[in-house]
Design an enzyme around this catalytic site. Structure first.
Site, PDB file in Angstrom:
ATOM      1  N   LEU A 107     -61.134  -6.828  47.020  1.00  0.00           N
ATOM      2  CA  LEU A 107     -60.239  -7.973  47.151  1.00  0.00           C
ATOM      3  C   LEU A 107     -59.009  -7.451  47.884  1.00  0.00           C
ATOM      4  O   LEU A 107     -58.558  -6.327  47.639  1.00  0.00           O
ATOM      5  CB  LEU A 107     -59.854  -8.527  45.776  1.00  0.00           C
ATOM      6  CG  LEU A 107     -60.996  -9.176  44.958  1.00  0.00           C
ATOM      7  CD1 LEU A 107     -60.474  -9.643  43.603  1.00  0.00           C
ATOM      8  CD2 LEU A 107     -61.634 -10.341  45.700  1.00  0.00           C
ATOM      9  N   ASP A 108     -58.456  -8.284  48.761  1.00  0.00           N
ATOM     10  CA  ASP A 108     -57.283  -7.874  49.534  1.00  0.00           C
ATOM     11  C   ASP A 108     -56.086  -7.612  48.627  1.00  0.00           C
ATOM     12  O   ASP A 108     -56.023  -8.120  47.504  1.00  0.00           O
ATOM     13  CB  ASP A 108     -56.865  -8.989  50.507  1.00  0.00           C
ATOM     14  CG  ASP A 108     -57.957  -9.350  51.499  1.00  0.00           C
ATOM     15  OD1 ASP A 108     -58.802  -8.491  51.782  1.00  0.00           O
ATOM     16  OD2 ASP A 108     -57.947 -10.504  51.972  1.00  0.00           O
ATOM     17  N   LEU A 109     -55.124  -6.909  49.179  1.00  0.00           N
ATOM     18  CA  LEU A 109     -53.841  -6.660  48.503  1.00  0.00           C
ATOM     19  C   LEU A 109     -53.276  -7.955  47.910  1.00  0.00           C
ATOM     20  O   LEU A 109     -52.812  -7.992  46.768  1.00  0.00           O
ATOM     21  CB  LEU A 109     -52.866  -6.096  49.548  1.00  0.00           C
ATOM     22  CG  LEU A 109     -51.434  -5.864  49.143  1.00  0.00           C
ATOM     23  CD1 LEU A 109     -51.321  -4.610  48.291  1.00  0.00           C
ATOM     24  CD2 LEU A 109     -50.511  -5.743  50.358  1.00  0.00           C
TER      25      LEU A 109
END
Ligand code: URA
Length: 243
Positions: A107-109
């Site tokens: 999952l992205d930042l």
């Protein structure tokens, strides 16, 4: 069965030498008996923490281990990216575990939600392989109102993301509001959800994953919290998939 020194070194309790030194202090107790010879063999199972204690505390769960985390915003899923990582939310000792724990996809930042972390390679591949058809569901807050044709575009299975040569598999969009939608995908391409909305002229302002397979992110798990995945939860991930 595994030798205690090898087992505990692989769980991150220290080198085999350090584990031997710890054992000599009487801190390692199996079935109520202090074990001073770390060549001693113990059976490996999920019940091991009920029989083996280190300094009075149950030993960490042995592999295979899978965790369910509510990933908070602002942490990365990779050891290599700069910034605070999800691994820093786990006990420090676990960074030395062998086999190593890895996130199941990323999952992205700036994405929150359901994140699985595992040392079980076949499980990881089964979840992320598009062939398994494990659905990943996201709730997106959008910068602009939906146009109305997004569900049809995503369902067609013909959408080509910029710089790619294979069209995306069909995906399901549910409109939740003027600028809010739920999107279910079976692939996990780089920044896929954000790029899908960009392809239909929109921009994702906030993204949260609330479901993988039929496993919902439990309400009781606050951002940053995690726990061990139960066998029933593991089964729920694959409940409607084909592999
Ligand atoms: N798609 C994205 O764009 N970002 C994520 O974090 C997950 C899916």
């Amino acid at each position: 069965m595994a030798r205690l020194d090898r087992l505990l070194a692989n769980l991150g309790y220290g080198s085999r030498k350090e584990v031997q030194a710890l054992a000599r202090t009487g801190a390692i107790v199996f079935d109520g008996q202090a074990i001073k010879d770390t060549g001693y063999k113990v059976p490996i199972s999920a019940e091991l923490p009920q029989r083996l204690t280190i300094g009075g505390a149950p030993v960490d769960p042995p592999a295979p281990l899978t965790l369910l985390m509510h990933k908070p915003l602002g942490v990365v899923c990779s050891h290599r990216e700069p910034g605070r990582s999800v691994y820093e939310l786990l006990p420090r000792r676990w960074r030395a575990r062998m086999p190593a724990l890895s996130t199941v996809g990323r999952l992205d930042l700036d994405t929150s939600g359901l994140l699985l972390i595992t040392d079980d390679g076949p499980f990881l591949h089964r979840v992320i392989s598009p062939r398994s058809h494990v659905a990943k569901r996201y709730v997106a807050e959008l910068a602009r109102p939906l146009r109305g044709d997004e569900a049809a575009v995503f369902a067609a299975g013909e959408l080509m993301l910029e710089g790619e040569t294979d069209p995306l598999a069909p995906a399901v969009l549910e409109v939740l509001g003027e600028r809010r939608a739920r999107l279910t995908i079976i692939e996990g391409r780089y920044h896929q959800v954000r790029r899908m909305f960009a392809a239909v002229g929109n921009h994702v302002e906030a993204l949260h994953r609330d479901r993988v397979g039929r496993l919902d992110l439990p309400d009781a798990l606050a951002p940053g919290e995690w726990r061990i995945l139960t066998p029933d939860e593991q089964a729920a991930i694959f409940a409607e998939s084909e592999a």
